[in-house]
Write a protein that holds these residues in place. Structure first.
Motif, PDB file in Angstrom:
ATOM      1  N   PHE A  80       0.838  -1.202   0.000  1.00 20.85           N
ATOM      2  CA  PHE A  80       0.000   0.000   0.000  1.00 20.85           C
ATOM      3  C   PHE A  80       0.877   1.258   0.000  1.00 20.85           C
ATOM      4  O   PHE A  80       0.607   2.229  -0.717  1.00 20.85           O
ATOM      5  N   GLY A  81       1.961   1.232   0.803  1.00 27.04           N
ATOM      6  CA  GLY A  81       2.881   2.361   0.837  1.00 27.04           C
ATOM      7  C   GLY A  81       3.580   2.562  -0.497  1.00 27.04           C
ATOM      8  O   GLY A  81       3.879   3.691  -0.893  1.00 27.04           O
ATOM      9  N   ALA A  82       3.835   1.450  -1.218  1.00 24.16           N
ATOM     10  CA  ALA A  82       4.491   1.517  -2.527  1.00 24.16           C
ATOM     11  C   ALA A  82       3.496   1.778  -3.659  1.00 24.16           C
ATOM     12  O   ALA A  82       3.914   1.845  -4.828  1.00 24.16           O
ATOM     13  N   ARG A  83       2.218   1.881  -3.349  1.00 27.09           N
ATOM     14  CA  ARG A  83       1.139   2.125  -4.323  1.00 27.09           C
ATOM     15  C   ARG A  83       0.988   0.977  -5.325  1.00 27.09           C
ATOM     16  O   ARG A  83       0.513   1.172  -6.448  1.00 27.09           O
ATOM     17  N   ASP A  84       1.372  -0.236  -4.922  1.00 28.76           N
ATOM     18  CA  ASP A  84       1.229  -1.408  -5.791  1.00 28.76           C
ATOM     19  C   ASP A  84      -0.099  -2.095  -5.449  1.00 28.76           C
ATOM     20  O   ASP A  84      -0.141  -3.130  -4.776  1.00 28.76           O
ATOM     21  N   TYR A  85      -1.209  -1.525  -5.909  1.00 32.47           N
ATOM     22  CA  TYR A  85      -2.532  -1.953  -5.459  1.00 32.47           C
ATOM     23  C   TYR A  85      -2.943  -3.325  -5.990  1.00 32.47           C
ATOM     24  O   TYR A  85      -3.679  -4.048  -5.316  1.00 32.47           O
ATOM     25  N   ALA A  86      -2.488  -3.700  -7.196  1.00 36.26           N
ATOM     26  CA  ALA A  86      -2.856  -5.005  -7.741  1.00 36.26           C
ATOM     27  C   ALA A  86      -2.286  -6.129  -6.892  1.00 36.26           C
ATOM     28  O   ALA A  86      -2.998  -7.071  -6.512  1.00 36.26           O
ATOM     29  N   ARG A  87      -1.011  -6.043  -6.573  1.00 33.88           N
ATOM     30  CA  ARG A  87      -0.397  -7.084  -5.731  1.00 33.88           C
ATOM     31  C   ARG A  87      -0.933  -7.002  -4.298  1.00 33.88           C
ATOM     32  O   ARG A  87      -1.025  -8.021  -3.610  1.00 33.88           O
ATOM     33  N   MET A  88      -1.268  -5.823  -3.862  1.00 35.87           N
ATOM     34  CA  MET A  88      -1.844  -5.674  -2.528  1.00 35.87           C
ATOM     35  C   MET A  88      -3.149  -6.463  -2.415  1.00 35.87           C
ATOM     36  O   MET A  88      -3.355  -7.214  -1.454  1.00 35.87           O
ATOM     37  N   LYS A  89      -4.033  -6.317  -3.401  1.00 36.79           N
ATOM     38  CA  LYS A  89      -5.302  -7.037  -3.372  1.00 36.79           C
ATOM     39  C   LYS A  89      -5.075  -8.547  -3.495  1.00 36.79           C
ATOM     40  O   LYS A  89      -5.739  -9.347  -2.828  1.00 36.79           O
ATOM     41  N   SER A  90      -4.118  -8.935  -4.326  1.00 36.28           N
ATOM     42  CA  SER A  90      -3.791 -10.350  -4.459  1.00 36.28           C
ATOM     43  C   SER A  90      -3.301 -10.935  -3.145  1.00 36.28           C
ATOM     44  O   SER A  90      -3.633 -12.072  -2.781  1.00 36.28           O
ATOM     45  N   CYS A  91      -2.524 -10.148  -2.401  1.00 34.90           N
ATOM     46  CA  CYS A  91      -2.023 -10.594  -1.096  1.00 34.90           C
ATOM     47  C   CYS A  91      -3.174 -10.842  -0.126  1.00 34.90           C
ATOM     48  O   CYS A  91      -3.162 -11.810   0.636  1.00 34.90           O
ATOM     49  N   VAL A  92      -4.175  -9.974  -0.152  1.00 30.10           N
ATOM     50  CA  VAL A  92      -5.338 -10.133   0.730  1.00 30.10           C
ATOM     51  C   VAL A  92      -6.077 -11.424   0.413  1.00 30.10           C
ATOM     52  O   VAL A  92      -6.390 -12.226   1.311  1.00 30.10           O
ATOM     53  N   TYR A  93      -6.362 -11.669  -0.863  1.00 29.73           N
ATOM     54  CA  TYR A  93      -7.098 -12.875  -1.255  1.00 29.73           C
ATOM     55  C   TYR A  93      -6.294 -14.134  -0.923  1.00 29.73           C
ATOM     56  O   TYR A  93      -6.848 -15.134  -0.459  1.00 29.73           O
ATOM     57  N   THR A  94      -4.980 -14.063  -1.144  1.00 35.64           N
ATOM     58  CA  THR A  94      -4.108 -15.197  -0.822  1.00 35.64           C
ATOM     59  C   THR A  94      -4.137 -15.501   0.669  1.00 35.64           C
ATOM     60  O   THR A  94      -4.199 -16.668   1.082  1.00 35.64           O
ATOM     61  N   ALA A  95      -4.111 -14.447   1.486  1.00 30.06           N
ATOM     62  CA  ALA A  95      -4.128 -14.631   2.939  1.00 30.06           C
ATOM     63  C   ALA A  95      -5.439 -15.245   3.407  1.00 30.06           C
ATOM     64  O   ALA A  95      -5.449 -16.126   4.284  1.00 30.06           O
ATOM     65  N   LEU A  96      -6.544 -14.814   2.842  1.00 30.44           N
ATOM     66  CA  LEU A  96      -7.844 -15.363   3.234  1.00 30.44           C
ATOM     67  C   LEU A  96      -7.936 -16.853   2.903  1.00 30.44           C
ATOM     68  O   LEU A  96      -8.399 -17.664   3.720  1.00 30.44           O
ATOM     69  N   ILE A  97      -7.476 -17.233   1.714  1.00 28.41           N
ATOM     70  CA  ILE A  97      -7.555 -18.640   1.294  1.00 28.41           C
ATOM     71  C   ILE A  97      -6.634 -19.512   2.140  1.00 28.41           C
ATOM     72  O   ILE A  97      -7.048 -20.558   2.679  1.00 28.41           O
TER      73      ILE A  97
END
Length: 446
Positions: A80-97
């Protein structure tokens, strides 16, 4: 709302971010405090001891949930600090699964091993069945525990500490009333205490996850987002696993300590059960502020704004020390009256045990809060070897000294003295690592 922690005065930004987190953890701890309070006041001393006895095993499950929270939170903060929003969202979904899979495995392990753990702690026969019943119901609620922790970690990573606070304020307040309703009105005993927590935590979890998914949908990305990423899972695990190991070893250490404490009788165990809930309210609050410092550090490290990290650490120290003053005075001067919330004056030995424990450990809150602030910077930077070295030193010393000193003194006093000794040495190590600059990207060797 999402908040960028890389802009603005570090002290104002950190305090505005951390204070709602402090309020959240106070309400989170009300879950466990309410369980002990209702068990002690409306069921009896044995029920209070059973809840406290079970609590040490529930901390193992909390360790895994907390580790998943931290791992996801740190990586999402950096992205989020690096403004890399695509990978940020992917990280969230990966963590949930991945957390869902881990949760299923832990539920199976829990149902198979909790009885053995209760016997390992030398649980007294008069509280064994109640401890087992409480734990079995608790294990059914593990999915709520895991997904709620992931959701709060994501909120924090996005700079939003207010939303988790509002969820917890509502659910923990409701938990107190439902505890009393199930136990006093419906006469459900210790099962009522466990089911009340299950119900309230479940509602919080569902609404938190739904809101996170809605929040993420509002963040636009130029390309489709991957639902699962092995690379991001590895990065998350690199932070999560040391945190899980840290908390798990602390839990195992607490189980060993509980076995030592149980050897002094049910009254001492009951007094410790009440006092440790009050102590954990403070320590977990400081840990949560440390997590806030982690999020602040991670966002600024992601943006390569290193001077702000040091300023954030100093601001975090001022915050925890400000909180230490009233909490220390409250426990030293008024600990007896707080303990009476869990028991009545007829439990004289239990009351005295809890009071002495608070007298010994409370003055050292200034020390341990310093350690947790420094640990927050190390963890936010991903300097996990240094973070674990300080934590394990503290834990090992506390466990070893508890057995040695209680044997030498022939009293539970020896156990209580191990806390401040371990805290002092662990803090010295954490500060050493911080001052050596292990939180800077070019000096991290993990």
């Amino acid at each position: 709302m999402n908040r960028d922690l890389t802009v603005g005065d570090p002290k104002k930004v950190l305090w505005a971010f951390c204070l709602p987190m402090f309020g959240s953890i106070v309400f989170q701890q009300l879950y466990n405090i309410a369980d002990s309070l209702v068990a002690g006041r409306f069921i009896g001393e044995n029920a209070l001891a059973a809840v406290g006895n079970s609590y040490n095993i529930t901390l193992i499950f909390l360790a895994f949930a907390f580790g998943c929270n931290i791992g996801c939170s740190v990586i999402v903060s950096q992205l989020f600090g690096a403004r890399d929003y695509a990978r940020m969202k992917s990280c969230v979904y990966t963590a949930l699964i991945s957390s869902g899979v881990l949760c299923i495995l832990l539920m199976l392990a829990g149902f198979l091993s909790c009885g053995a753990l209760l016997r390992l702690m030398k649980t007294q026969p008069e509280i064994l069945s109640d401890s087992a019943l409480y734990l079995n119901i608790y294990i059914w609620g593990l999915p709520f525990l895991f997904f709620y922790n992931i959701a709060t970690g994501i909120f924090s990573a996005l700079g939003d500490s207010r939303t988790p606070f509002l969820f917890l304020a509502f659910s923990s307040s409701a938990n107190i009333f439902i505890d009393i309703l199930f136990v006093k009105t419906f006469s459900m005993g210790i099962a009522g205490v466990a089911w009340a927590t299950f119900l309230c935590q479940g509602i919080s979890c569902i609404f938190s996850v739904l809101l996170i998914l809605k929040r993420l949908a509002g963040i636009k990305t130029p390309a489709p987002v991957r639902i699962f990423s092995w690379d991001l899972l590895g990065k998350t695990a690199r932070i999560a696993i040391p945190s899980i190991l840290q908390q798990s070893f602390i839990s195992v250490g607490n189980i060993l300590l509980q076995g030592c404490i149980n050897g002094f009788g049910v009254s001492v165990a009951a007094g410790y059960s009440a006092a440790i809930k009050l102590n954990n309210l403070v320590i977990t609050s400081f840990t949560t502020i440390g997590n806030g410092i982690s999020n602040f550090s991670a966002q600024n490290i992601g943006a390569r704004l290193y001077p702000r990290v040091g300023e954030g650490f100093k601001a975090g120290l001022k915050l925890v020390w400000t909180l230490c003053v009233p909490l220390c005075l409250l426990y030293v001067c008024g600990g007896k009256y707080l303990l009476l919330l869990f028991m009545d004056r007829s439990s004289a030995e239990a009351l005295r045990t809890g009071e002495v424990f608070l007298w010994i450990v409370a003055p050292f809150y200034f020390v341990v809060s310093t350690k947790l602030a420094a640990d927050g910077v190390l963890r936010g930077a991903g300097a996990m070897k240094q973070f674990m070295a300080a934590t394990f030193t503290d834990l090992v010393l506390r466990v070893v000294l508890a057995f040695l000193l209680s044997g030498i003194l022939k009293s539970s006093l020896g156990i209580w003295f191990s806390w401040p000794i371990g805290w002092c040495i662990g803090t010295a190590i954490s500060i050493l690592f911080y001052r050596k600059g292990y939180w800077r990207r070019d000096t991290i060797r993990t």
